[in-house]
Design a protein around this motif. Structure first.
Motif, short mmCIF file in Angstrom:
data_model
loop_
_atom_site.label_atom_id
_atom_site.label_comp_id
_atom_site.label_asym_id
_atom_site.label_seq_id
_atom_site.Cartn_x
_atom_site.Cartn_y
_atom_site.Cartn_z
N LEU A 1 46.72 34.02 50.93
CA LEU A 1 46.12 34.04 52.25
C LEU A 1 45.54 35.41 52.54
CD1 LEU A 1 48.86 32.17 54.29
CD2 LEU A 1 46.64 31.29 53.60
N VAL A 2 44.32 35.42 53.04
CA VAL A 2 43.65 36.66 53.40
C VAL A 2 43.10 36.51 54.81
CG1 VAL A 2 41.80 38.26 52.80
CG2 VAL A 2 42.98 37.03 50.99
N ASP A 3 43.47 37.45 55.68
CA ASP A 3 42.96 37.46 57.04
C ASP A 3 41.49 37.86 57.01
OD1 ASP A 3 44.30 38.16 60.14
OD2 ASP A 3 42.24 38.67 59.68
N ALA A 4 40.64 37.10 57.67
CA ALA A 4 39.20 37.35 57.63
C ALA A 4 38.82 38.70 58.22
CB ALA A 4 38.45 36.25 58.36
N VAL A 5 39.57 39.16 59.22
CA VAL A 5 39.25 40.44 59.86
C VAL A 5 39.83 41.60 59.07
CG1 VAL A 5 39.61 41.84 61.93
CG2 VAL A 5 39.04 39.41 62.15
N ASP B 1 26.52 38.31 60.14
CA ASP B 1 27.47 39.40 59.88
C ASP B 1 28.84 38.86 59.48
OD1 ASP B 1 25.48 41.21 60.42
OD2 ASP B 1 26.16 41.61 62.48
N ALA B 2 29.26 37.75 60.09
CA ALA B 2 30.53 37.12 59.72
C ALA B 2 30.47 36.68 58.26
CB ALA B 2 30.82 35.94 60.64
N TYR B 3 29.35 36.11 57.86
CA TYR B 3 29.16 35.71 56.48
C TYR B 3 29.28 36.91 55.54
CZ TYR B 3 26.62 34.64 52.19
OH TYR B 3 26.26 34.52 50.88
N LEU B 4 28.65 38.03 55.90
CA LEU B 4 28.70 39.22 55.06
C LEU B 4 30.12 39.77 54.96
CD1 LEU B 4 25.41 41.02 56.13
CD2 LEU B 4 25.88 39.83 53.98
N LYS B 5 30.88 39.70 56.04
CA LYS B 5 32.28 40.16 56.03
C LYS B 5 33.10 39.30 55.08
CE LYS B 5 36.15 42.05 57.42
NZ LYS B 5 36.70 43.06 56.56
N ILE B 6 32.93 37.99 55.13
CA ILE B 6 33.65 37.08 54.24
C ILE B 6 33.22 37.31 52.80
CG2 ILE B 6 34.00 34.65 53.63
CD1 ILE B 6 33.71 34.07 56.68
N LYS B 7 31.93 37.50 52.59
CA LYS B 7 31.42 37.76 51.24
C LYS B 7 32.03 39.05 50.68
CE LYS B 7 27.19 38.53 48.67
NZ LYS B 7 25.83 39.00 48.74
N HIS B 8 32.12 40.08 51.50
CA HIS B 8 32.72 41.35 51.07
C HIS B 8 34.19 41.15 50.69
CE1 HIS B 8 33.74 45.56 50.84
NE2 HIS B 8 34.72 45.35 51.72
N THR B 9 34.91 40.36 51.47
CA THR B 9 36.32 40.08 51.17
C THR B 9 36.44 39.38 49.82
OG1 THR B 9 36.85 39.95 53.52
CG2 THR B 9 38.38 38.89 51.99
#
Length: 98
Positions: free
Chosen positions: A16-20, A61-69
């Protein structure tokens, strides 16, 4: 004192990984353990709603954050010292659900 490896359940394949918060130290160690033990991994990014409700990120931006994760996770898995000569096998399967 809690011994980390003794308390791990080999049947638990979820990570499990928190998106934030992204990848934390515990997540990194868990991934490294699963790769070392050649256990199949299911990555679950949870709390995606926090990106919109708390951080008020637009969808791009949410997509980019998830992609970075996901790139962080791939980097951790890639950095494991795996060798086909030692019988190590790494197969990556992914599904993107919306």
């Amino acid at each position: 004192m809690v011994k980390f490896r003794e308390n791990l359940n080999k049947k638990n394949k979820n990570c499990l990984v928190d998106a934030v918060e992204g990848v934390m130290l515990g997540t990194e160690r868990w991934l490294q353990y699963l790769v070392q033990e050649n256990i199949a991994i299911t990555i679950v990014i949870n709390k995606i709603d926090r990106l919109i409700l708390e951080l008020r990120l637009p969808p791009a931006d949410a997509y980019l954050k998830i992609k970075h994760t996901l790139e962080e996770i791939n980097g951790i898995i890639s950095s494991a010292n795996l060798s086909p000569e030692n019988g190590d096998n790494l197969r990556v399967n992914y599904k993107f659900f919306i």
